[in-house]
Motif scaffolding. Structure first.
Motif, PDB file in Angstrom:
ATOM      1  N   MET A   1     -11.650  55.132 -26.356  1.00  0.00           N
ATOM      2  CA  MET A   1     -11.720  55.952 -25.172  1.00  0.00           C
ATOM      3  C   MET A   1     -12.485  57.237 -25.508  1.00  0.00           C
ATOM      4  N   LEU A   2     -13.305  57.647 -24.593  1.00  0.00           N
ATOM      5  CA  LEU A   2     -14.123  58.845 -24.768  1.00  0.00           C
ATOM      6  C   LEU A   2     -13.698  59.896 -23.758  1.00  0.00           C
ATOM      7  N   LYS A   3     -13.513  61.156 -24.235  1.00  0.00           N
ATOM      8  CA  LYS A   3     -13.157  62.203 -23.281  1.00  0.00           C
ATOM      9  C   LYS A   3     -13.648  63.562 -23.771  1.00  0.00           C
ATOM     10  N   LYS A   4     -13.792  64.473 -22.818  1.00  0.00           N
ATOM     11  CA  LYS A   4     -14.204  65.849 -23.129  1.00  0.00           C
ATOM     12  C   LYS A   4     -13.056  66.536 -23.857  1.00  0.00           C
ATOM     13  N   LEU A   5     -13.402  67.288 -24.890  1.00  0.00           N
ATOM     14  CA  LEU A   5     -12.398  67.999 -25.674  1.00  0.00           C
ATOM     15  C   LEU A   5     -12.342  69.457 -25.233  1.00  0.00           C
ATOM     16  N   ASP A   6     -11.139  69.974 -25.082  1.00  0.00           N
ATOM     17  CA  ASP A   6     -10.954  71.389 -24.767  1.00  0.00           C
ATOM     18  C   ASP A   6     -10.784  72.141 -26.085  1.00  0.00           C
ATOM     19  N   ASN A   7     -11.904  72.545 -26.644  1.00  0.00           N
ATOM     20  CA  ASN A   7     -11.902  73.180 -27.960  1.00  0.00           C
ATOM     21  C   ASN A   7     -11.226  74.552 -27.967  1.00  0.00           C
ATOM     22  N   THR A   8     -10.914  75.108 -26.791  1.00  0.00           N
ATOM     23  CA  THR A   8     -10.243  76.413 -26.753  1.00  0.00           C
ATOM     24  C   THR A   8      -8.758  76.292 -27.082  1.00  0.00           C
TER      25      THR A   8
ATOM     26  N   PHE B   1     -11.680  58.390 -29.107  1.00  0.00           N
ATOM     27  CA  PHE B   1     -10.345  58.121 -29.612  1.00  0.00           C
ATOM     28  C   PHE B   1     -10.167  56.628 -29.852  1.00  0.00           C
ATOM     29  N   LYS B   2      -9.585  56.319 -30.986  1.00  0.00           N
ATOM     30  CA  LYS B   2      -9.274  54.932 -31.326  1.00  0.00           C
ATOM     31  C   LYS B   2      -7.813  54.911 -31.762  1.00  0.00           C
ATOM     32  N   ASP B   3      -6.997  54.157 -31.051  1.00  0.00           N
ATOM     33  CA  ASP B   3      -5.556  54.098 -31.355  1.00  0.00           C
ATOM     34  C   ASP B   3      -4.956  55.501 -31.448  1.00  0.00           C
ATOM     35  N   ASP B   4      -5.232  56.339 -30.489  1.00  0.00           N
ATOM     36  CA  ASP B   4      -4.723  57.715 -30.401  1.00  0.00           C
ATOM     37  C   ASP B   4      -5.206  58.639 -31.521  1.00  0.00           C
ATOM     38  N   THR B   5      -6.186  58.202 -32.282  1.00  0.00           N
ATOM     39  CA  THR B   5      -6.765  59.029 -33.342  1.00  0.00           C
ATOM     40  C   THR B   5      -8.131  59.521 -32.897  1.00  0.00           C
TER      41      THR B   5
ATOM     42  N   PHE C   1     -13.493  55.252 -39.956  1.00  0.00           N
ATOM     43  CA  PHE C   1     -14.040  54.568 -38.786  1.00  0.00           C
ATOM     44  C   PHE C   1     -15.554  54.359 -38.854  1.00  0.00           C
ATOM     45  N   PHE C   2     -16.153  54.618 -40.018  1.00  0.00           N
ATOM     46  CA  PHE C   2     -17.597  54.378 -40.170  1.00  0.00           C
ATOM     47  C   PHE C   2     -17.926  52.927 -39.840  1.00  0.00           C
ATOM     48  N   ARG C   3     -19.142  52.728 -39.331  1.00  0.00           N
ATOM     49  CA  ARG C   3     -19.722  51.417 -39.092  1.00  0.00           C
ATOM     50  C   ARG C   3     -18.927  50.579 -38.078  1.00  0.00           C
ATOM     51  N   GLN C   4     -18.356  51.276 -37.094  1.00  0.00           N
ATOM     52  CA  GLN C   4     -17.639  50.592 -36.017  1.00  0.00           C
ATOM     53  C   GLN C   4     -18.275  50.858 -34.658  1.00  0.00           C
ATOM     54  N   GLY C   5     -19.467  51.451 -34.646  1.00  0.00           N
ATOM     55  CA  GLY C   5     -20.189  51.678 -33.401  1.00  0.00           C
ATOM     56  C   GLY C   5     -19.799  52.941 -32.652  1.00  0.00           C
ATOM     57  N   ILE C   6     -18.969  53.768 -33.235  1.00  0.00           N
ATOM     58  CA  ILE C   6     -18.495  54.973 -32.548  1.00  0.00           C
ATOM     59  C   ILE C   6     -19.640  55.954 -32.316  1.00  0.00           C
ATOM     60  N   ALA C   7     -20.446  56.202 -33.332  1.00  0.00           N
ATOM     61  CA  ALA C   7     -21.566  57.144 -33.174  1.00  0.00           C
ATOM     62  C   ALA C   7     -22.535  56.655 -32.100  1.00  0.00           C
ATOM     63  N   SER C   8     -22.812  55.364 -32.071  1.00  0.00           N
ATOM     64  CA  SER C   8     -23.708  54.803 -31.040  1.00  0.00           C
ATOM     65  C   SER C   8     -23.127  54.997 -29.645  1.00  0.00           C
ATOM     66  N   GLN C   9     -21.830  54.799 -29.500  1.00  0.00           N
ATOM     67  CA  GLN C   9     -21.201  54.977 -28.189  1.00  0.00           C
ATOM     68  C   GLN C   9     -21.248  56.443 -27.748  1.00  0.00           C
ATOM     69  N   LEU C  10     -21.038  57.355 -28.690  1.00  0.00           N
ATOM     70  CA  LEU C  10     -21.120  58.774 -28.357  1.00  0.00           C
ATOM     71  C   LEU C  10     -22.536  59.154 -27.945  1.00  0.00           C
ATOM     72  N   MET C  11     -23.541  58.645 -28.656  1.00  0.00           N
ATOM     73  CA  MET C  11     -24.935  58.935 -28.299  1.00  0.00           C
ATOM     74  C   MET C  11     -25.273  58.347 -26.929  1.00  0.00           C
ATOM     75  N   SER C  12     -24.863  57.130 -26.674  1.00  0.00           N
ATOM     76  CA  SER C  12     -25.136  56.495 -25.381  1.00  0.00           C
ATOM     77  C   SER C  12     -24.510  57.290 -24.244  1.00  0.00           C
ATOM     78  N   PHE C  13     -23.324  57.803 -24.466  1.00  0.00           N
ATOM     79  CA  PHE C  13     -22.663  58.643 -23.470  1.00  0.00           C
ATOM     80  C   PHE C  13     -23.518  59.863 -23.139  1.00  0.00           C
TER      81      PHE C  13
END
Length: 148
Positions: free
Chosen positions: A1-8, A57-61, A86-98
């Motif tokens: 799951m992808l979501k905006k982070l509230d860094n504040t 997020f993957k499994d709440d992590t 979580f390297f090499r699981q496509g996460i970076a590609s999904q973030l870039m596509s977003f």
């Protein structure tokens, strides 16, 4: 799951700091860097930063984060980090596509160390092309890649 982070929020800034530290430790090793400025970034820096942060997020992590610094004439991918587990699981590609889907200011650009082959390969696979290289004051050769 992808979501905006509230860094504040302090807990979010702490979690972000953790992911950045783990990921950038691996990158510093790849770059053979003795002084690697991204590892000096503090929790407080995350909490006050005006950039946009999105987390995967993957499994709440919180497994990956992309940081976007947008301008009126381009979009800068300021940071893209993934927890080593979580390297090499496509996460970076999904973030870039977003980012490509939600940010319309072209060109997009990103910078990394020349020796960071996994990142460079990802960016080239996503359509980025090299535009320049330079040496930093802290002894790392960097590359800039643009898309669109």
């Amino acid at each position: 799951m992808l979501k905006k982070l509230d860094n504040t929020k302090l807990i979010t800034a702490e979690n972000m700091h953790h992911v950045f530290q783990k990921s950038y430790t691996v990158e510093a090793d790849l770059l053979e860097a003795i002084n690697f400025p991204p590892l000096q970034r503090t929790i407080e820096n995350f909490a006050v930063c005006k950039n946009d942060f999105f987390g995967y997020f993957k499994d709440d992590t919180l497994a990956g984060i992309i940081e976007i610094k947008h301008h009126t004439s381009y979009t800068h991918v300021q940071s893209l980090v993934v927890l080593p587990f979580f390297f090499r699981q496509g996460i970076a590609s999904q973030l870039m596509s977003f980012v490509f889907m939600h940010y319309r200011k072209k060109p997009f650009f990103v910078e990394t160390g020349v020796k960071n082959k996994p990142a460079i390969n990802l960016y080239k696979k996503m359509g980025f092309v090299e535009v320049k290289q330079w040496d930093t004051d802290y002894g790392i050769r960097k590359i800039r890649l643009n898309k669109g």
